[in-house]
Write an enzyme that holds these catalytic residues in place. Structure first.
Site, PDB file in Angstrom:
ATOM      1  CG  HIS A   1       7.019  -4.645   4.133  1.00  0.00           C
ATOM      2  ND1 HIS A   1       7.347  -3.516   3.420  1.00  0.00           N
ATOM      3  CD2 HIS A   1       6.495  -4.207   5.305  1.00  0.00           C
ATOM      4  CE1 HIS A   1       7.048  -2.432   4.130  1.00  0.00           C
ATOM      5  NE2 HIS A   1       6.523  -2.824   5.280  1.00  0.00           N
TER       6      HIS A   1
ATOM      7  CG  HIS B   1       6.603   4.913   7.969  1.00  0.00           C
ATOM      8  ND1 HIS B   1       7.042   3.605   8.074  1.00  0.00           N
ATOM      9  CD2 HIS B   1       7.214   5.578   8.981  1.00  0.00           C
ATOM     10  CE1 HIS B   1       7.870   3.502   9.098  1.00  0.00           C
ATOM     11  NE2 HIS B   1       8.008   4.690   9.660  1.00  0.00           N
TER      12      HIS B   1
ATOM     13  CG  HIS C   1       3.512   0.926  10.833  1.00  0.00           C
ATOM     14  ND1 HIS C   1       3.792   2.246  11.055  1.00  0.00           N
ATOM     15  CD2 HIS C   1       4.137   0.604   9.684  1.00  0.00           C
ATOM     16  CE1 HIS C   1       4.557   2.682  10.074  1.00  0.00           C
ATOM     17  NE2 HIS C   1       4.778   1.705   9.233  1.00  0.00           N
TER      18      HIS C   1
HETATM   19  C1  NCD Z   1       9.691  -2.197   6.937  1.00  0.00           C
HETATM   20  C2  NCD Z   1      10.540  -2.911   5.891  1.00  0.00           C
HETATM   21  O1  NCD Z   1      11.487  -3.628   6.256  1.00  0.00           O
HETATM   22  O2  NCD Z   1      10.252  -2.779   4.694  1.00  0.00           O
HETATM   23  N1  NCD Z   1      10.399  -2.217   8.186  1.00  0.00           N
HETATM   24  C3  NCD Z   1       9.858  -2.060   9.412  1.00  0.00           C
HETATM   25  O3  NCD Z   1      10.600  -2.006  10.384  1.00  0.00           O
HETATM   26  N2  NCD Z   1       8.562  -1.993   9.593  1.00  0.00           N
HETATM   27  C4  NCD Z   1       9.370  -0.826   6.458  1.00  0.00           C
HETATM   28  C5  NCD Z   1       8.342  -0.116   7.295  1.00  0.00           C
HETATM   29  O4  NCD Z   1       7.150  -0.415   7.211  1.00  0.00           O
HETATM   30  O5  NCD Z   1       8.733   0.769   8.060  1.00  0.00           O
HETATM   31 ZN    ZN Z   2       5.778  -1.589   6.654  1.00  0.00          ZN
END
Ligand code: NCD
Ligand code: ZN
Length: 348
Positions: free
Chosen positions: A16, A147, A181
């Site tokens: 991100h 996801h 993930h």
């Molecule tokens: C991610 C985000 O902040 O964009 N947050 C996270 O907890 N991993 C979004 C995601 O991949 O779930």
């Molecule tokens: Zn993510």
């Protein structure tokens, strides 16, 4: 004599970068040590058009500070960084996907509302509704990144999603599906059930369990989606990562949020690991005597699975300590103020 380890063309297959000032803060931290990264599309609004993909890629390249390398020149540039762009999954028609295919590496599917900025995601996994899009992706060889969480009890969400992975994998056998993930043993086991299922694993899910997040004082900077799970889940993730399992890739899911959004009564989900990722991975793999498998995990598997060919970049790490800064801009990284056993020695 310090110990050294060289990595070639590291790739972060789930990242991100956000936008605006945050993008400018975090993009150089990844491009310094990674050859490329799969850039998540959960902006506000999400990236759902060809123009938005192209414009976001340009903003990423500007934040990294380099022009896209000319493929004709066979350029070797230590500053080189390839943003592999993604499109936010919605039900698109084939003409649209054909038109955008050259600009993207995958589509990213979020169940609606399951995590940060995912409100525009999929609210019902109805195959008849999704089939035209998924079949077009399969025909065009565009991978689907997912996801994988239901809206059930937070510890069970990923396990409950396995039946949806099975539905997708069995109905679209030629579609590459990446379970993003993964955090559970059931997801690890699912990998070997379907030839077209792959996975990314984060750094933090290899290092922590729910105990580290909430077993003592609550640690907001370790709070993320999916939430870290049980010790036996972490063991299962560690095994496939450390073995360099051919269907598993590193994807940091580094997800920066401003400090006030993490240290607040409604803590945003996301762990910021970009600036510590390679150092921590070296320390982890070294501590298990598995440094030789790190290259597969951080690059070779992703190159093969996605069919990508990043520009040359060589990172030398050494087992000299690295004290993690308290903050990068207004973002607090994982292990802020703590010392990691490995550091970056050179980048070429
Ligand atoms: C991610 C985000 O902040 O964009 N947050 C996270 O907890 N991993 C979004 C995601 O991949 O779930
Ligand atoms: Zn993510």
């Amino acid at each position: 004599m310090s110990k050294q380890h060289t990595l070639l063309m590291p790739l972060d297959m789930h990242l991100h970068l956000r936008d605006g000032v945050m993008l400018e803060t975090v993009a150089p931290l990844t491009s310094y040590t990674f050859s490329g990264a799969l850039i998540m599309p959960n902006l506000v609004p999400p990236v759902t058009s060809k123009d938005a993909v192209i414009a976001y890629k340009e903003r990423v390249m500007a934040a990294v500070g380099v022009e896209a390398a000319d493929p004709e020149l066979d350029l070797v540039n230590s500053d080189y960084f390839e943003p592999y762009m993604t499109l936010f999954y919605q039900n698109y028609d084939k003409e649209f996907l054909e038109d955008v295919a050259d600009e993207i590496t995958s589509l990213k599917l979020y169940p609606a509302g399951i995590t940060t900025n995912s409100e525009g995601g999929v609210s019902s996994f109805d195959l008849d509704t999704m089939r035209p899009t998924l079949q077009a992706m399969s025909d065009l060889e565009i991978p689907l990144c997912v996801h994988g969480e239901t809206d059930g009890f937070v510890m069970d969400r990923e396990a409950e999603f396995m039946s949806i992975y099975e539905l997708l994998a069995s109905n679209f056998p030629d579609l590459k599906i990446i379970m993003e993930h993964i955090t559970t043993k059931v997801a690890v086991d699912m990998l070997d059930e379907y030839p077209n299922l792959y996975a990314t694993i984060t750094l933090h899910h290899l290092l922590i369990t729910l105990d580290d997040v909430a077993g003592g004082m609550l640690k907001p900077h370790l709070f993320c989606k999916p939430i870290a799970k049980r010790p036996e889940d972490r063991e299962a993730l560690l095994k496939v990562a450390l073995d360099g399992h051919p269907k598993v890739m590193f994807g940091s899911d580094s997800a920066p949020h401003p400090q006030h959004k993490k240290e607040s009564c409604g803590c945003a989900a996301g762990v910021f690991t970009a600036p510590i990722a390679l150092q921590s991975l070296c320390e982890l793999f070294d501590s298990h005597g598995k440094l030789d498998n790190l290259q597969s995990f951080v690059s070779d598997n992703a190159q093969r699975i996605y069919g990508i060919c990043p520009e040359f970049k060589e990172i030398v790490l050494s087992d000299e300590p690295f004290t993690v800064p308290e903050k990068y801009g207004n973002v607090v990284p994982m292990y802020a103020g703590e010392t990691i056993g490995w550091s970056i020695e050179s980048v070429e």
